[in-house]
Design a protein around this motif. Structure first.
Motif, PDB file in Angstrom:
ATOM      1  N   UNK A  69       9.808  10.832   0.213  1.00 22.84           N
ATOM      2  CA  UNK A  69       8.868  10.002  -0.555  1.00 22.84           C
ATOM      3  C   UNK A  69       9.430   8.584  -0.713  1.00 22.84           C
ATOM      4  N   UNK A  70      10.709   8.541  -1.003  1.00 25.93           N
ATOM      5  CA  UNK A  70      11.394   7.248  -1.155  1.00 25.93           C
ATOM      6  C   UNK A  70      11.243   6.416   0.130  1.00 25.93           C
TER       7      UNK A  70
ATOM      8  N   UNK B 292       0.831  -1.211   0.000  1.00 27.61           N
ATOM      9  CA  UNK B 292       0.000   0.000   0.000  1.00 27.61           C
ATOM     10  C   UNK B 292       0.864   1.258   0.000  1.00 27.61           C
ATOM     11  N   UNK B 293       1.990   1.186   0.723  1.00 26.87           N
ATOM     12  CA  UNK B 293       2.844   2.377   0.822  1.00 26.87           C
ATOM     13  C   UNK B 293       3.408   2.781  -0.533  1.00 26.87           C
ATOM     14  N   UNK B 294       3.619   1.788  -1.392  1.00 25.08           N
ATOM     15  CA  UNK B 294       4.194   2.137  -2.695  1.00 25.08           C
ATOM     16  C   UNK B 294       3.156   2.789  -3.603  1.00 25.08           C
ATOM     17  N   UNK B 295       1.863   2.511  -3.326  1.00 26.91           N
ATOM     18  CA  UNK B 295       0.811   3.075  -4.177  1.00 26.91           C
ATOM     19  C   UNK B 295       0.725   4.588  -4.012  1.00 26.91           C
ATOM     20  N   UNK B 296       1.164   5.078  -2.839  1.00 28.24           N
ATOM     21  CA  UNK B 296       1.016   6.513  -2.591  1.00 28.24           C
ATOM     22  C   UNK B 296       2.230   7.313  -3.054  1.00 28.24           C
ATOM     23  N   UNK B 297       3.168   6.642  -3.695  1.00 30.39           N
ATOM     24  CA  UNK B 297       4.402   7.331  -4.093  1.00 30.39           C
ATOM     25  C   UNK B 297       4.588   7.217  -5.606  1.00 30.39           C
TER      26      UNK B 297
ATOM     27  N   UNK C 114       8.007   4.429  -5.900  1.00 37.37           N
ATOM     28  CA  UNK C 114       6.650   3.928  -5.714  1.00 37.37           C
ATOM     29  C   UNK C 114       6.164   3.165  -6.928  1.00 37.37           C
ATOM     30  N   UNK C 115       4.883   2.752  -6.873  1.00 35.81           N
ATOM     31  CA  UNK C 115       4.329   1.960  -7.971  1.00 35.81           C
ATOM     32  C   UNK C 115       3.818   2.858  -9.085  1.00 35.81           C
ATOM     33  N   UNK C 116       3.633   4.150  -8.783  1.00 36.31           N
ATOM     34  CA  UNK C 116       3.176   5.082  -9.809  1.00 36.31           C
ATOM     35  C   UNK C 116       1.759   4.819 -10.282  1.00 36.31           C
ATOM     36  N   UNK C 117       0.953   4.228  -9.408  1.00 33.87           N
ATOM     37  CA  UNK C 117      -0.441   3.994  -9.818  1.00 33.87           C
ATOM     38  C   UNK C 117      -1.245   5.280  -9.719  1.00 33.87           C
ATOM     39  N   UNK C 118      -2.446   5.254 -10.302  1.00 33.38           N
ATOM     40  CA  UNK C 118      -3.267   6.464 -10.357  1.00 33.38           C
ATOM     41  C   UNK C 118      -3.827   6.799  -8.979  1.00 33.38           C
TER      42      UNK C 118
END
Lengths: 379, 411
Positions: A121-122, A64-69, A75-79
């Motif tokens: 952010x990282x 989940x943490x990667x979705x916000x970055x 991060x995952x760079x999702x929308x």
């Protein structure tokens, strides 16, 4: 830029959301949540801070943490729609966690575009937690207002309505400087930082006001020297996330109350037979649906139509705030006597909704701001 | 798979360009008489003649019925009616008069009629050569629609129809009627049968049409009496006793929740389109003085206007979300809200407009000083037509509470 197709919600986003829903159903069913946050009903107790740190570590494992970055920061760079879908699930489970506060902090950090912000952010992508500390005592939501000053390289003053302050590691502190407004990253355990828990109604989060007394900060902590612009740019995303939490919690309130309408009988009929109860619940559903549609629309606008983001986010939070009030009111009332008791789960959600309703501005505030955007200010 | 999607998208884009091109080169002309606010208020032959000509031209150009099979008079396209609708509205073209045919009779014929009947009736329906009306409601069967008593008695391969239908919009112009009639008095839902009925040829004899006057003073609305009307069994849709099932197709489409998209257009010009629209309330407020000051400066009115814009935008985004399965809790949850939400928003938009107008909201369409031609008070009164028709809002809430939320059936 143009409107995203299908709200940019594809197979990947759906899988992420469905996994999150199942995970929270399995690990934090409502009875377990009640045990976690409502063990002490004494209204004069010291402000508690109940959350399951192990659950949070598993959530970080789930990504989940990667979705916000953003992707470039690890991060995952999702929308933003994908993030909304996760926040909606957090709302549906009334999850006590630093997730939403950290997601909001990341929306702010994205706008900073400096190396200290990118580094933070990282760190967030790999599980670090943060919250925004920018609101003054007057509870003004304007990005230009704050009660903290930078004097001789130290932060002095106070920030109020700081969300989940006792769960996070880092504060994003806004302060007045000689040249304007700046934003600093301040570890919560820094010398001179005093976190004073607010006694709040919501049992599923914590809130605090924070006193800063000669807290030394360095350039490595300087996230932005244009804090006002940064916070204004992040505001539509922030409003969208709170709206998503409301939609998720509202859906729980609707479905739980509807289930009760099917099993509880009076006058030889299940309660749902009576239109005095059926019709208002349909109204709750319609409002939730409108709020959801507006929330996804706002999320898409943040990603791909920035010129419309403020307008659409105000619409979403305005309607979501109404949902928070109305769904809570009907869910308690329609549970009858049992709904008035501590043991019934509905109060947990209505308290979370009460908090959501006013956070970053209630419906009337959002509509007044929207009117200024669409009609111009009052002459 | 993806190749197919790309091809479909390319076809749609091409169709949209075609619509735009045709619409920009087509002139519907200026009507010789004032047009009403919608098709169900058409009172005069001149109004119908003008609108019928426009619908016929739009059909000939391929903008109406385009998702229907070619053999039924359509264009055999997929997902293109919505595009044509958007473009007709965008071009502010006049509304389509044969609304009950396009929105209800056509999908019902498509899903339930014998092939020969479809081929005979649908092209004339799309072109508006035949005007259609709906014979569902009766004095004793409004919200409780399955209680219809108009009786069809079988006589060999004929049916003899006797009874009384009400709220029959456009019956005074109609060639055909979709009719829900009782064929068995011993059963309620299973005692109904669905017919299409030619009503014009026997008008004044076995079919009598009598106008009803609405609260606005407009007609366009009728009672229809059947006195031993004889029709062929060829005009029956589906089996005897299956009328309620067939009627569900009609009702689903009437409420905007059916699989076939109803052809629709604009309102003739931008000014007429603004009446009923929440965003138009902003300019209305800026142009209105009330209680001695500009309505646009009144914080309470500003709040009301924003509430309406937010609801209207929420509904618009809901239509967008309904196409994304992953973001919908239940497949019928959004479609079944369409009629209820749209009709109540329209009514409340008009109510807010009257609040904005203040003392000027007393002025009607027959007063030359009425703001916006008095169209807002008229729209407010007409809005009850849509909150009551096609299953009143209260019935819609029952349907949503029962079919979508699964609560016990109310009586």
């Amino acid at each position: 830029m143009t409107q995203a197709k299908n709200f940019a919600f594809g197979e990947d986003e759906k899988m992420l959301r469905d996994t999150a829903r199942k995970f929270l159903q399995d690990h934090l069913p409502t009875d377990k949540l009640h045990q976690l946050v409502a063990s002490d009903s004494d209204p004069y107790r010291d402000p508690p801070c109940h959350w399951d740190k192990n659950l949070w570590l598993q959530i970080v494992e789930l990504g989940w943490s990667t979705v916000i970055v953003p992707e470039e920061n690890g991060g995952s760079g999702m929308s933003l729609v994908a993030l909304c879908a996760l926040v909606e699930e957090a709302g549906r489970a009334a999850l006590p966690s630093p997730f939403i506060a950290t997601a909001i902090a990341s929306l702010v950090l994205r706008e900073c575009r400096t190396s200290p912000a990118n580094e933070l952010l990282q760190a967030i992508a790999s599980g670090k937690t943060a919250t925004l500390a920018s609101t003054p005592k007057s509870a003004s939501w304007l990005a230009s207002d704050c009660d903290v000053c930078l004097v001789d390289g130290t932060l002095n003053g106070s920030a109020y309505f700081v969300q989940d302050a006792r769960k996070v590691e880092t504060l994003l502190v806004q302060c007045k400087t000689q040249s304007g407004l700046a934003l600093y990253a301040v570890p919560t355990n820094s010398e001179g930082v005093e976190i004073i828990a607010d006694g709040i109604i919501d049992l599923t989060r914590d809130q605090a006001h924070i006193h800063l007394n000669k807290v030394s900060v360095s350039d490595a902590q300087l996230l932005s020297e244009q804090a006002c612009d940064v916070l204004e740019a992040a505001e539509p995303g922030i409003l969208t996330l709170v709206s998503a939490d409301i939609c998720g919690a509202g859906e729980w309130q609707l479905q739980t109350t509807v289930e009760y309408m099917k099993v509880r009988e009076q006058f030889d009929h299940p309660l749902g037979y009576f239109q005095a109860l059926k019709h208002p619940l349909v109204n709750v559903m319609i409002m939730i649906d409108q709020a959801k549609s507006l929330t996804y629309n706002a999320a898409c606008a943040v990603d791909s139509e920035p010129e419309n983001a403020a307008k659409f986010a105000r619409m979403a939070k305005a309607l979501a705030s109404e949902v928070a009030a109305y769904a809570s009111n009907r869910s308690i009332q329609f549970h009858g006597g049992i709904g008035f008791t501590w043991e019934c789960f509905v109060h947990l959600y209505s308290k979370r909704q009460k908090h959501n309703q006013v956070l970053y501005g209630d419906a009337k505030y959002q509509r007044a701001k929207l009117a200024d955007l669409l009609m111009g200010s009052i002459a | 798979m993806s190749l197919k999607i790309t091809k479909e998208n390319a076809e749609k884009a091409e169709f949209r360009n075609y619509c735009r091109h045709w619409l920009s080169h087509h002139d519907a002309g200026t009507p010789l008489v004032k047009l009403p606010q919608s098709a169900i208020e058409i009172m005069h032959q001149e109004q119908l003649d003008y609108l019928r000509k426009w619908q016929g031209e739009a059909y000939a150009a391929g903008l109406i019925g385009c998702d229907y099979p070619i053999i039924e008079g359509g264009a055999g396209r997929k997902g293109c009616q919505a595009i044509a609708n958007q473009e007709m509205a965008r071009a502010s073209k006049p509304f389509l008069p044969n609304i009950l045919g396009l929105g209800m009779a056509a999908p019902t014929l498509h899903f339930h009629a014998q092939q020969a009947l479809k081929e005979r009736l649908l092209p004339r329906l799309f072109s508006c050569e035949d005007v259609w009306c709906q014979g569902f409601s009766e004095p004793g069967a409004g919200s409780d629609l399955a209680n219809v008593q108009t009786f069809a008695e079988r006589k060999g391969d004929k049916w003899i129809i006797n009874g009384h239908k009400v709220w029959t919009s456009l019956a005074h112009f109609a060639d055909w009627m979709i009719l829900l009639a009782r064929t068995d008095k011993s059963k309620k839902y299973d005692g109904l049968t669905y017919f299409v009925v030619p009503i014009k040829s026997t008008l004044g004899e076995s079919v009598r049409v009598q106008p009803l006057i609405k609260i606005t003073g407009e007609t366009g609305f009728n009672e229809v009496f059947f006195d031993n009307l004889e029709i062929s069994d060829d005009y029956r849709l589906d089996d005897v006793g299956k009328g309620w099932k067939v009627a569900q197709t009609t009702l689903l489409h009437e409420r905007g929740a059916g699989p076939m998209v109803t052809p629709s257009s604009g309102r003739g010009n931008k000014k007429a389109s603004a009446v009923g629209d929440a965003y138009a309330l902003i300019d209305l407020a800026k142009d209105s003085m009330r209680d001695g000051q500009s309505a646009a400066n009144d914080p309470l009115l500003r709040d009301q206007i924003m509430q309406m814009i937010i609801r209207q935008e929420g509904s618009k985004q809901g239509a967008r979300r309904a196409k994304v399965e992953g973001l919908c809790e239940h497949p019928m949850r959004l479609p079944l809200q369409t009629k209820l939400v749209m009709s109540e928003i329209r009514q409340d938009n008009a109510a807010v407009a009257l609040d904005i107008l203040g003392a000027h909201s007393t002025l009607s369409i027959n007063d030359e000083n009425a703001p916006a031609g008095g169209e807002w008070p008229l729209a407010y009164m007409n809005s009850y037509g849509i909150t009551i028709a096609a299953g009143a809002s209260e019935i819609q809430r029952n349907i949503l509470g029962e079919r979508v939320l699964g609560m016990a059936k109310s009586k």
